[in-house]
Motif scaffolding. Structure first.
Motif, PDB file in Angstrom:
ATOM      1  N   GLY A  79      48.336  20.526  42.379  1.00 24.88           N
ATOM      2  CA  GLY A  79      48.073  21.146  43.676  1.00 24.88           C
ATOM      3  C   GLY A  79      48.515  22.585  43.797  1.00 24.88           C
ATOM      4  N   VAL A  80      49.023  23.158  42.709  1.00 24.45           N
ATOM      5  CA  VAL A  80      49.510  24.544  42.737  1.00 24.45           C
ATOM      6  C   VAL A  80      48.864  25.311  41.589  1.00 24.45           C
ATOM      7  N   ARG A  81      48.265  26.442  41.928  1.00 29.27           N
ATOM      8  CA  ARG A  81      47.646  27.292  40.903  1.00 29.27           C
ATOM      9  C   ARG A  81      47.929  28.760  41.218  1.00 29.27           C
ATOM     10  N   ASP A  82      48.000  29.552  40.168  1.00 30.71           N
ATOM     11  CA  ASP A  82      48.050  31.003  40.334  1.00 30.71           C
ATOM     12  C   ASP A  82      46.634  31.531  40.198  1.00 30.71           C
ATOM     13  N   GLU A  83      46.176  32.242  41.229  1.00 30.62           N
ATOM     14  CA  GLU A  83      44.834  32.824  41.204  1.00 30.62           C
ATOM     15  C   GLU A  83      44.966  34.311  40.913  1.00 30.62           C
ATOM     16  N   VAL A  84      44.474  34.716  39.755  1.00 31.18           N
ATOM     17  CA  VAL A  84      44.506  36.113  39.344  1.00 31.18           C
ATOM     18  C   VAL A  84      43.145  36.715  39.682  1.00 31.18           C
ATOM     19  N   ARG A  85      43.160  37.795  40.459  1.00 26.66           N
ATOM     20  CA  ARG A  85      41.911  38.357  40.986  1.00 26.66           C
ATOM     21  C   ARG A  85      41.640  39.733  40.405  1.00 26.66           C
ATOM     22  N   ALA A  86      40.362  40.012  40.217  1.00 24.62           N
ATOM     23  CA  ALA A  86      39.917  41.325  39.754  1.00 24.62           C
ATOM     24  C   ALA A  86      38.661  41.699  40.525  1.00 24.62           C
ATOM     25  N   PRO A  87      38.362  42.993  40.648  1.00 25.72           N
ATOM     26  CA  PRO A  87      37.183  43.426  41.406  1.00 25.72           C
ATOM     27  C   PRO A  87      35.887  42.929  40.772  1.00 25.72           C
TER      28      PRO A  87
END
Length: 541
Positions: A79-87
């Protein structure tokens, strides 16, 4: 530039007639604010054999909503995730593909499935108007990429419908908000009372792959996952038994340990790239444990195959250690400085230490990333994958585990005993420091061998590893003192050359010298307990 957000959410099934219950009044929820409707369009990427999906990782390009862009989701806990975002860009951005390199290797990332979602969002707030959580009702349509007007290639798709539709509810804590797991529990109970049940699939992508017929059978999906938490728990239940009696072979036990170390290396790769706390140290330990297992269990795994891999693991450990060793040494020197009364800190000693440390760090981070992006590291990862697919097992691998692994542990112990005897008989000075350092490395190898043997030998191996670890730690503190004294000589020289004086660094040098002497006085007693004949006898099957 990629940004990271921690995603803590729970998913629930929803039918066409599902009605969201009134959540106001639950826990600290005072108001439920309508946020309107979003239309999201996401294209999910993976390798043709779905290596990311196998590890619960998703990579998508999404338009619509307030966070349009590329999203890489890395699992942290259920239930826990790290979301790494890029343009947004036309192709997967390099800063995200680097984070999945240890899984993907040199395979191409291709679009597999497209999800179009109509999302109705509600914000849960407390009495002061502070956000707690977000509840989203999603109507999802999933379709294989490349079919019926979609773009991209999927390769072999398998049987099943090309399109799937469903509804679901997502409840997600607001990052930096005041919500917590207790709030999620309360909302979950309210939903359950309304007849809403938790989702069977871990993610939208997992459900889409299943319902569109894209999900691949993975009979060997655990080949790099090692024992996992479940296996460790079972091992604990058997801690006082010889589990080899249940039919485990030496090959089973050794490969279990090897798989675990490979899994750690692969899973920590993105954490090291993101510079997460302790990730470099843990990855370095895994490389050392793996190399040690190759050497300790040479009767199980063919050294002709593992020796070249061990050389590469030693290289990787050295590269990982460049910055890690500096951090440990700097912290030791800072702690020693902090223990001194202010009247004994003469001159700008703290500033001198900071400058010295920063100069040593300069370029080390870039160098490590270059290593992880380089061909030599990629080749090592490929070799490790290949090793697990076709382990180079020797004849002893088919024998019952207790006998084989006990012999390996005792052989490493005898090697350690010889080095300890030499070190304790060597007069104080540089020669003894070097002998003690050699004994430390032997203690570490013996400890790792005992840890690997624990599933077969149970409590005796655990106890033996614990005592060997104490010897290793004692020797480690002694060696750290040797290294610290070298650094203090360097700092004192620099201070004197700058006209600052080296009194304080000399004082710290004397304290480190005394600390090393204390460790040397403690060592014989600790070693005597670790090397008790009775303890070693219990390792024998």
């Amino acid at each position: 530039m990629a940004d990271t957000v921690r995603e803590i959410e729970r998913k629930y099934e929803a039918g066409d007639d599902t009605q969201l219950p009134d959540l106001a009044g639950i826990d600290r929820v005072a108001t439920v604010v309508e946020q309107g409707v979003e239309v999201l369009d996401a294209l999910y990427y993976d390798t043709a054999d779905q290596r990311l999906a196998a590890d619960g990782i998703t990579l998508r390009r999404r338009t619509g909503g307030k966070d349009a862009g590329w999203h890489l989701k890395l699992p942290v806990a259920p239930g826990v995730r790290d979301e790494v975002r890029a343009p947004l860009s036309d192709t997967p951005p390099a800063e995200l593909t680097a984070l999945v390199r240890s899984r993907v290797l040199d395979q191409e990332l291709i679009p597999l499935v497209r999800l179009r979602t109509r999302r109705t969002v509600r914000l849960l707030q407390d009495a002061a108007g502070a956000p707690l959580a977000e509840v989203a009702e999603d109507t999802v349509r999933a379709r294989r990429a490349g079919e019926a007007g979609e773009t991209g290639e999927t390769g072999e798709t398998g049987a099943g419908p090309a399109e799937a539709r469903w509804r679901e509810i997502e409840v997600e804590l607001i990052e930096d908000g005041d919500g917590d797991a207790g709030l999620l529990d309360e909302i979950g109970r309210a939903l359950a009372a309304a007849g809403v049940r938790p989702a069977a699939a871990a993610s939208k992508l997992a459900r889409a792959l299943t319902e569109t017929g894209l999900e691949r059978a993975r009979p060997d999906k655990d080949r790099t996952k090692g024992s996992g938490k479940g296996s460790g728990k079972r091992s604990g239940k058997r801690s006082g038994k010889r589990s080899g009696k249940a039919g485990r072979t030496a090959g089973d036990i050794v490969l279990r340990y090897v798989r675990e170390q490979v899994r750690v290396i692969i899973e920590l790769d993105p954490a090291v790239r993101r510079d997460l706390p302790d990730s470099v140290h843990q990855m370095r330990v895994a490389t050392r444990r793996l190399r040690s297992a190759f050497r300790s269990y040479a009767k199980v795994l063919d050294r002709a195959v593992t020796e070249p891999i061990g050389i590469e693991l030693k290289w990787l450990a050295a590269e990982l250690g460049v910055d890690r060793d500096r951090e440990v040494l700097t912290e030791r020197l800072r702690a020693g400085l902090a223990e001194l009364p202010r009247t004994l800190r003469l001159g700008p000693v703290a500033a001198r230490l900071r400058i010295w440390s920063e100069r040593r760090r300069a370029g080390s981070r870039g160098r490590l990333l270059a290593v992880l992006d380089g061909p030599r590291y990629l080749s090592l990862l490929k070799t490790l994958h290949a090793l697990l697919e076709a382990p180079p097992l020797r004849k002893a691998a088919t024998r019952p585990a207790p006998e084989v692994v006990a012999q390996a542990v005792l052989k490493d112990y005898r090697r350690l005993a010889r080095r300890m005897e030499t070190a304790l008989d060597t007069p104080a000075g540089q020669a003894r420091d070097e002998a003690l350092h050699g004994a430390r490395k032997a203690a570490k190898r013996t400890r790792y061998a005992a840890e690997a043997a624990r599933p077969a030998l149970g409590r005796p191996a655990k106890r033996f590893a614990r005592w060997t670890k104490r010897v290793q730690q004692l020797l480690g503190d002694h060696q750290d003192s040797v290294v610290a004294r070298g650094a203090l000589r360097e700092l004192a020289t620099q201070a004197q050359q700058a006209g600052e004086g080296g009194f304080t660094f000399g004082l710290l040098y004397g304290r480190e010298e005394a600390r090393a002497a204390d460790r040397e006085r403690e060592l014989p007693g600790v070693w005597a307990k670790a090397s008790r004949a009775g303890l070693r006898a219990r390792l024998r099957p």
